[in-house]
Motif scaffolding. Structure first.
Motif, PDB file in Angstrom:
ATOM      1  N   ALA A   1      -4.008  -6.102  20.382  1.00  0.00           N
ATOM      2  CA  ALA A   1      -5.004  -6.801  19.566  1.00  0.00           C
ATOM      3  C   ALA A   1      -4.432  -8.039  18.882  1.00  0.00           C
ATOM      4  O   ALA A   1      -5.180  -8.967  18.569  1.00  0.00           O
ATOM      5  CB  ALA A   1      -5.572  -5.840  18.535  1.00  0.00           C
ATOM      6  N   ASP A   2      -3.128  -8.079  18.646  1.00  0.00           N
ATOM      7  CA  ASP A   2      -2.611  -9.246  17.926  1.00  0.00           C
ATOM      8  C   ASP A   2      -1.325  -9.833  18.502  1.00  0.00           C
ATOM      9  O   ASP A   2      -0.639 -10.595  17.811  1.00  0.00           O
ATOM     10  CB  ASP A   2      -2.436  -8.937  16.432  1.00  0.00           C
ATOM     11  CG  ASP A   2      -1.591  -7.698  16.222  1.00  0.00           C
ATOM     12  OD1 ASP A   2      -0.923  -7.282  17.194  1.00  0.00           O
ATOM     13  OD2 ASP A   2      -1.608  -7.151  15.109  1.00  0.00           O
ATOM     14  N   SER A   3      -0.995  -9.500  19.738  1.00  0.00           N
ATOM     15  CA  SER A   3       0.187 -10.149  20.325  1.00  0.00           C
ATOM     16  C   SER A   3       0.233 -10.013  21.846  1.00  0.00           C
ATOM     17  O   SER A   3      -0.453  -9.173  22.442  1.00  0.00           O
ATOM     18  CB  SER A   3       1.479  -9.572  19.722  1.00  0.00           C
ATOM     19  OG  SER A   3       1.638  -8.233  20.117  1.00  0.00           O
ATOM     20  N   LEU A   4       1.091 -10.868  22.405  1.00  0.00           N
ATOM     21  CA  LEU A   4       1.440 -10.765  23.828  1.00  0.00           C
ATOM     22  C   LEU A   4       2.876 -10.270  23.880  1.00  0.00           C
ATOM     23  O   LEU A   4       3.729 -10.781  23.142  1.00  0.00           O
ATOM     24  CB  LEU A   4       1.428 -12.146  24.479  1.00  0.00           C
ATOM     25  CG  LEU A   4       0.106 -12.864  24.713  1.00  0.00           C
ATOM     26  CD1 LEU A   4       0.366 -14.251  25.296  1.00  0.00           C
ATOM     27  CD2 LEU A   4      -0.760 -12.055  25.666  1.00  0.00           C
ATOM     28  N   LEU A   5       3.127  -9.319  24.751  1.00  0.00           N
ATOM     29  CA  LEU A   5       4.495  -8.832  24.926  1.00  0.00           C
ATOM     30  C   LEU A   5       5.053  -9.435  26.208  1.00  0.00           C
ATOM     31  O   LEU A   5       4.468  -9.279  27.285  1.00  0.00           O
ATOM     32  CB  LEU A   5       4.491  -7.303  25.016  1.00  0.00           C
ATOM     33  CG  LEU A   5       5.824  -6.661  25.402  1.00  0.00           C
ATOM     34  CD1 LEU A   5       6.881  -6.904  24.327  1.00  0.00           C
ATOM     35  CD2 LEU A   5       5.652  -5.159  25.647  1.00  0.00           C
ATOM     36  N   LEU A   6       6.197 -10.143  26.074  1.00  0.00           N
ATOM     37  CA  LEU A   6       6.809 -10.768  27.240  1.00  0.00           C
ATOM     38  C   LEU A   6       7.919  -9.892  27.796  1.00  0.00           C
ATOM     39  O   LEU A   6       8.502  -9.078  27.062  1.00  0.00           O
ATOM     40  CB  LEU A   6       7.398 -12.131  26.868  1.00  0.00           C
ATOM     41  CG  LEU A   6       6.444 -13.153  26.253  1.00  0.00           C
ATOM     42  CD1 LEU A   6       7.151 -14.493  26.082  1.00  0.00           C
ATOM     43  CD2 LEU A   6       5.198 -13.333  27.103  1.00  0.00           C
TER      44      LEU A   6
ATOM     45  N   ARG B   1       7.764 -11.258  21.575  1.00  0.00           N
ATOM     46  CA  ARG B   1       6.320 -11.169  21.324  1.00  0.00           C
ATOM     47  C   ARG B   1       5.790 -12.518  20.862  1.00  0.00           C
ATOM     48  O   ARG B   1       6.507 -13.271  20.183  1.00  0.00           O
ATOM     49  CB  ARG B   1       6.019 -10.138  20.227  1.00  0.00           C
ATOM     50  CG  ARG B   1       6.004  -8.732  20.739  1.00  0.00           C
ATOM     51  CD  ARG B   1       5.449  -7.752  19.711  1.00  0.00           C
ATOM     52  NE  ARG B   1       5.524  -6.402  20.251  1.00  0.00           N
ATOM     53  CZ  ARG B   1       4.574  -5.825  20.983  1.00  0.00           C
ATOM     54  NH1 ARG B   1       3.451  -6.468  21.241  1.00  0.00           N
ATOM     55  NH2 ARG B   1       4.720  -4.603  21.455  1.00  0.00           N
ATOM     56  N   ILE B   2       4.555 -12.813  21.222  1.00  0.00           N
ATOM     57  CA  ILE B   2       3.872 -14.014  20.718  1.00  0.00           C
ATOM     58  C   ILE B   2       2.670 -13.508  19.925  1.00  0.00           C
ATOM     59  O   ILE B   2       1.817 -12.795  20.469  1.00  0.00           O
ATOM     60  CB  ILE B   2       3.382 -14.916  21.871  1.00  0.00           C
ATOM     61  CG1 ILE B   2       4.561 -15.361  22.756  1.00  0.00           C
ATOM     62  CG2 ILE B   2       2.644 -16.137  21.330  1.00  0.00           C
ATOM     63  CD1 ILE B   2       4.132 -16.138  24.008  1.00  0.00           C
ATOM     64  N   ALA B   3       2.618 -13.870  18.647  1.00  0.00           N
ATOM     65  CA  ALA B   3       1.490 -13.420  17.822  1.00  0.00           C
ATOM     66  C   ALA B   3       0.234 -14.189  18.227  1.00  0.00           C
ATOM     67  O   ALA B   3       0.276 -15.414  18.388  1.00  0.00           O
ATOM     68  CB  ALA B   3       1.808 -13.666  16.354  1.00  0.00           C
TER      69      ALA B   3
END
Ligand SMILES: Cc1cc2nc3c(=O)[nH]c(=O)nc-3n(C[C@H](O)[C@H](O)[C@H](O)COP(=O)(O)OP(=O)(O)OC[C@H]3O[C@@H](n4cnc5c(N)ncnc54)[C@H](O)[C@@H]3O)c2cc1C
Length: 382
Positions: free
Chosen positions: A223-228, A233-235
């Motif tokens: 819901a609040d980030s992308l996991l690379l 993580r990118i918020a």
């Protein structure tokens, strides 16, 4: 008895099929189009609409008007499967639609399946109607936001780059409070384009303050980030998913022959390799002897040969081969009224390229406007 031709999907090839049947009706055919929406989007103008240069009406074709002009029955539904033995399509609303000849132009779907959470938390560009609803919502919330909305666009190909620049341009125009990140899984952007074009767009993205996260394979979305991959993580507050084309599952599940990626395998006649009374064109089809990238330009060019062969199939005549062009002109816009063109290894840019693209796109759309009568002009698309 008249033959039943069922057209599934109002994509770029089928609108041309319908236009041609409107110009020259086929007396012994009963034709039906099934499509979930009355309006179908013209992808070439979609980034321009997001940027605020075109109204929603300007970048959509009205299938109801087109079908009425051609005497074609339009059914508003989504096909979920086929019975190829008995000859009918199953629709989401429990309808079944019989056919003697079938043509499929339903486009591709978002490639979200492989990434956990992408379906739930990512906004895909298709279906376009849903994408545009979400974009409207985000525009409204950015206008009220106290802190900047963090918007990530995943996919650094032409569609991702055009969209992130278009979104930022629109936000600036509306005084929206948003910050943009473009995430790509390779070392650069626009991988299938010449170096000159890549460098120019890299400069534009940097000059506009769009954060670039390249070599960033996304492994999960919440819901609040992308996991690379690697754990970074990118918020994010909003994630747009523009990572390329995947095949819808229902053609293969129905028993149609497909290629290794699940796209309907067709021959040079745009006819299914497994079921001769089925035709397919556009992104959903794969010409096995002449594979081409998934792009609107090829879908548009398949319209006339598809129309010709559907007519011949209805009449019981022999079908004609079609050979797609080897390469296509690409026109990529930068949000404002600047665009670049690429053709093979060549690239050009400037305000004049945007004006050129604008003329081509408006000319294309003019062919499908019924109210003013048929223009008859042969508008070109990239
Ligand atoms: C942002 C963006 C910009 C792009 N810009 C360009 C560009 O400038 N130039 C270019 O060449 N390409 C561009 N593309 C790629 C282009 O959009 C596609 O290649 C093109 O739309 C494919 O056309 P199509 O006819 O296969 O299907 P689509 O245009 O996707 O149309 C499919 C239609 O079928 C309907 N449909 C879908 N599923 C079903 C179902 N199960 N039952 C019934 N109906 C169904 C849909 O509602 C839709 O109306 C862009 C893509 C994106 C995302």
């Amino acid at each position: 008895m008249s033959k039943r031709l069922l057209l599934i999907g109002g994509g770029h090839s089928h609108v041309e099929v319908i236009r041609r049947f409107a110009h020259e009706p086929e007396p012994d055919a009963a034709i039906t189009l099934v499509s979930p929406d009355r309006l179908t989007a013209y992808s070439g103008m979609l980034p321009g609409h997001v940027a605020g240069h075109y109204s929603r009406e300007e970048c959509h074709i009205d299938l109801e008007h087109l079908c009425r002009a051609a005497g074609i029955t339009r059914v508003e539904s989504t096909v979920t499967g086929l019975d190829l033995e008995c000859g009918f399509a199953r629709c989401g609303n429990e309808h079944t639609l019989p056919f003697d000849i079938l043509s499929i132009d339903t486009g591709s779907v978002a490639a979200t399946a492989a990434v956990a959470g992408a379906d739930r938390h990512g906004i895909a560009v298709r279906p376009v109607a849903h994408f545009l609803q979400q974009w409207d919502r985000i525009l409204a919330s950015a206008a009220r936001a106290r802190s900047a909305l963090r918007i990530a666009v995943v996919g650094a190909g032409a569609a991702g780059v055009e969209l992130v620049l278009a979104m930022q341009h629109r936000m600036l125009g509306l005084d929206g409070n948003a910050r943009f990140t473009l995430v790509g899984d390779g070392p650069g952007i626009l991988p299938s384009h010449p170096r000159r074009l890549q460098c120019r767009f890299m400069d534009i993205l940097n000059a506009r303050g769009i954060e670039l996260r390249l070599d960033g394979t996304v492994q999960g979305v919440d819901a609040d980030s992308l996991l690379l991959r690697g754990g970074a993580r990118i918020a994010t507050d909003e994630v747009f998913w523009v990572t390329g084309a995947a095949a819808p599952p229902w053609p293969a599940a129905s028993g149609l022959g497909v290629d290794a990626r699940g796209f309907i395998a067709v021959n040079a006649k745009l006819q299914s390799m497994s079921h001769p009374r089925v035709f397919a064109a556009g992104d959903v089809a794969s010409m096995v002897d002449a594979p081409r990238p998934k792009s609107g330009v090829y879908a548009v060019r398949q319209g006339p040969p598809l129309a010709r062969n559907l007519r011949r199939a209805l009449r019981g005549e022999s079908l004609l081969d079609y050979r797609p062009q080897r390469r296509a002109l690409a026109l990529i816009s930068a949000g404002d009224r600047y665009a670049m063109a690429s053709y093979g290894a060549l690239a050009w840019g400037g305000g004049w390229v945007w004006q050129w693209k604008d003329r081509i796109d408006r000319g294309f759309m003019q062919r499908y406007r019924v109210e003013g009568g048929w223009s008859g002009q042969q508008g070109r698309r990239r």
